[in-house]
Design a protein around this motif. Sequence first.
Motif, PDB file in Angstrom:
ATOM      1  N   LYS A 222       0.805  -1.220   0.000  1.00  0.00           N
ATOM      2  CA  LYS A 222       0.000   0.000   0.000  1.00  0.00           C
ATOM      3  C   LYS A 222       0.840   1.273   0.000  1.00  0.00           C
ATOM      4  N   PHE A 223       2.135   1.148   0.253  1.00  0.00           N
ATOM      5  CA  PHE A 223       3.006   2.322   0.247  1.00  0.00           C
ATOM      6  C   PHE A 223       3.321   2.724  -1.199  1.00  0.00           C
ATOM      7  N   GLY A 224       3.141   4.019  -1.472  1.00  0.00           N
ATOM      8  CA  GLY A 224       3.374   4.521  -2.820  1.00  0.00           C
ATOM      9  C   GLY A 224       2.202   4.337  -3.755  1.00  0.00           C
ATOM     10  N   ARG A 225       1.122   3.730  -3.259  1.00  0.00           N
ATOM     11  CA  ARG A 225      -0.072   3.501  -4.079  1.00  0.00           C
ATOM     12  C   ARG A 225      -0.961   4.748  -4.029  1.00  0.00           C
ATOM     13  N   PRO A 226      -1.509   5.168  -5.144  1.00  0.00           N
ATOM     14  CA  PRO A 226      -2.359   6.368  -5.147  1.00  0.00           C
ATOM     15  C   PRO A 226      -3.806   6.061  -4.760  1.00  0.00           C
ATOM     16  N   ALA A 227      -4.479   7.046  -4.174  1.00  0.00           N
ATOM     17  CA  ALA A 227      -5.915   7.006  -3.905  1.00  0.00           C
ATOM     18  C   ALA A 227      -6.391   8.447  -3.763  1.00  0.00           C
ATOM     19  N   ARG A 228      -7.699   8.656  -3.882  1.00  0.00           N
ATOM     20  CA  ARG A 228      -8.223  10.009  -4.051  1.00  0.00           C
ATOM     21  C   ARG A 228      -8.423  10.776  -2.753  1.00  0.00           C
ATOM     22  N   HIS A 229      -8.956  10.129  -1.717  1.00  0.00           N
ATOM     23  CA  HIS A 229      -9.451  10.850  -0.541  1.00  0.00           C
ATOM     24  C   HIS A 229      -8.467  10.761   0.624  1.00  0.00           C
ATOM     25  N   LEU A 230      -8.152  11.906   1.232  1.00  0.00           N
ATOM     26  CA  LEU A 230      -7.243  11.962   2.372  1.00  0.00           C
ATOM     27  C   LEU A 230      -7.956  11.455   3.621  1.00  0.00           C
ATOM     28  N   LEU A 231      -7.364  10.440   4.265  1.00  0.00           N
ATOM     29  CA  LEU A 231      -7.885   9.919   5.520  1.00  0.00           C
ATOM     30  C   LEU A 231      -7.224  10.593   6.715  1.00  0.00           C
ATOM     31  N   GLY A 232      -5.915  10.809   6.648  1.00  0.00           N
ATOM     32  CA  GLY A 232      -5.223  11.464   7.745  1.00  0.00           C
ATOM     33  C   GLY A 232      -3.716  11.343   7.594  1.00  0.00           C
ATOM     34  N   ARG A 233      -2.985  12.165   8.345  1.00  0.00           N
ATOM     35  CA  ARG A 233      -1.529  12.095   8.367  1.00  0.00           C
ATOM     36  C   ARG A 233      -1.083  10.932   9.248  1.00  0.00           C
ATOM     37  N   LEU A 234       0.079  10.381   8.948  1.00  0.00           N
ATOM     38  CA  LEU A 234       0.574   9.257   9.739  1.00  0.00           C
ATOM     39  C   LEU A 234       0.751   9.622  11.203  1.00  0.00           C
ATOM     40  N   ASP A 235       1.108  10.876  11.483  1.00  0.00           N
ATOM     41  CA  ASP A 235       1.318  11.258  12.884  1.00  0.00           C
ATOM     42  C   ASP A 235       0.012  11.450  13.651  1.00  0.00           C
ATOM     43  N   GLU A 236      -1.129  11.239  12.985  1.00  0.00           N
ATOM     44  CA  GLU A 236      -2.415  11.275  13.668  1.00  0.00           C
ATOM     45  C   GLU A 236      -2.800   9.911  14.229  1.00  0.00           C
ATOM     46  N   PHE A 237      -2.013   8.880  13.904  1.00  0.00           N
ATOM     47  CA  PHE A 237      -2.269   7.525  14.392  1.00  0.00           C
ATOM     48  C   PHE A 237      -1.240   7.189  15.473  1.00  0.00           C
ATOM     49  N   ASP A 238      -1.690   6.462  16.485  1.00  0.00           N
ATOM     50  CA  ASP A 238      -0.788   6.159  17.599  1.00  0.00           C
ATOM     51  C   ASP A 238       0.263   5.121  17.226  1.00  0.00           C
ATOM     52  N   MET A 239      -0.078   4.224  16.321  1.00  0.00           N
ATOM     53  CA  MET A 239       0.843   3.155  15.977  1.00  0.00           C
ATOM     54  C   MET A 239       0.617   2.721  14.536  1.00  0.00           C
ATOM     55  N   LEU A 240       1.694   2.464  13.831  1.00  0.00           N
ATOM     56  CA  LEU A 240       1.658   1.922  12.471  1.00  0.00           C
ATOM     57  C   LEU A 240       2.344   0.566  12.483  1.00  0.00           C
ATOM     58  N   ILE A 241       1.660  -0.452  11.974  1.00  0.00           N
ATOM     59  CA  ILE A 241       2.253  -1.785  11.847  1.00  0.00           C
ATOM     60  C   ILE A 241       2.260  -2.159  10.373  1.00  0.00           C
ATOM     61  N   THR A 242       3.425  -2.515   9.872  1.00  0.00           N
ATOM     62  CA  THR A 242       3.568  -2.971   8.495  1.00  0.00           C
ATOM     63  C   THR A 242       4.382  -4.257   8.500  1.00  0.00           C
ATOM     64  N   ASP A 243       4.695  -4.783   7.318  1.00  0.00           N
ATOM     65  CA  ASP A 243       5.451  -6.030   7.252  1.00  0.00           C
ATOM     66  C   ASP A 243       6.868  -5.786   6.753  1.00  0.00           C
ATOM     67  N   SER A 244       7.718  -6.768   6.950  1.00  0.00           N
ATOM     68  CA  SER A 244       9.148  -6.610   6.700  1.00  0.00           C
ATOM     69  C   SER A 244       9.515  -6.566   5.225  1.00  0.00           C
ATOM     70  N   GLU A 245       8.547  -6.755   4.336  1.00  0.00           N
ATOM     71  CA  GLU A 245       8.824  -6.671   2.905  1.00  0.00           C
ATOM     72  C   GLU A 245       8.678  -5.249   2.370  1.00  0.00           C
TER      73      GLU A 245
END
Length: 267
Positions: A222-245
């Motif tokens: 999902k990183f670098g993928r485009p989409a139309r509507h802004l949901l929020g800035r990353l610093d508005e979330f308490d925690m981000l979990i992604t995978d090692s790939e």
Amino acid sequence: MVELAPVPDVSREGPLERRERIRRQILRDGYARIDDLAKSYGVSVMTVHRDIDALVTEGWLTKLRGGATANPSALLEASVRDRSSAMRRQKAAIAKAAAGQLHHGQTIFLDDSTTAMAIVPYLSAHAPLTVVTNFLAAVNEIKDLIGVDLIVLGGRYQRLQDGCYGLQTIDAVGQLHADVLFMSTTAVMDGACYHRSEATLMARRAMISHAARTVLMVDHAKFGRPARHLLGRLDEFDMLITDSEIDADDLAEARQHAIEIEVAHPH
């Protein structure tokens, strides 16, 4: 980088068969890079450009710099089952890491993403819990769990997302408070989250506003993928979990914006 599904016997495929596989892949994943498609299907970049151009003409895709994305109307072809099958290992690893945020007695919001739904197998171990969701696919997974109370948010049912949306859904969220929200998003770009569905975005924003803590669960594709509507800035979330790939550059950029990041390792 986007994980590409294995393509059997591509050397024997004709252009129509290859084009159909590309169409189905992009409808499933939402986005693909042209270079990755060329490598996966064993053809030249120019050949992929021609395939994408044909699918654009047919109304399935929108061509972007270096890639292509599925048109919203075409996403009717992508069911919850299709979304669940995409990035299955990565979602499982992310959900296992997210389960560390579960505690006995909590009330939790689950959004309508298949990524957040992957946390369901961990709920019973942390019972009693109360789960609030508008996602009927998740309701069907949770309804028989012992020690888990379930609150189903009503609203206008949308078949594609298999969930309820609209003013009734937002009003219902407004009457509740959750200790933690587990959610995902369609795209992450330039330190912000985006979504292609306005109705989904509004429901998720309501949940964010009524949760004490937010856990954003996002696989590397999902990183670098485009989409139309802004949901929020990353610093508005308490925690981000992604995978090692996740690509190293994408991870470095996310670290510049996110409050806390955990990287899960798929098996």
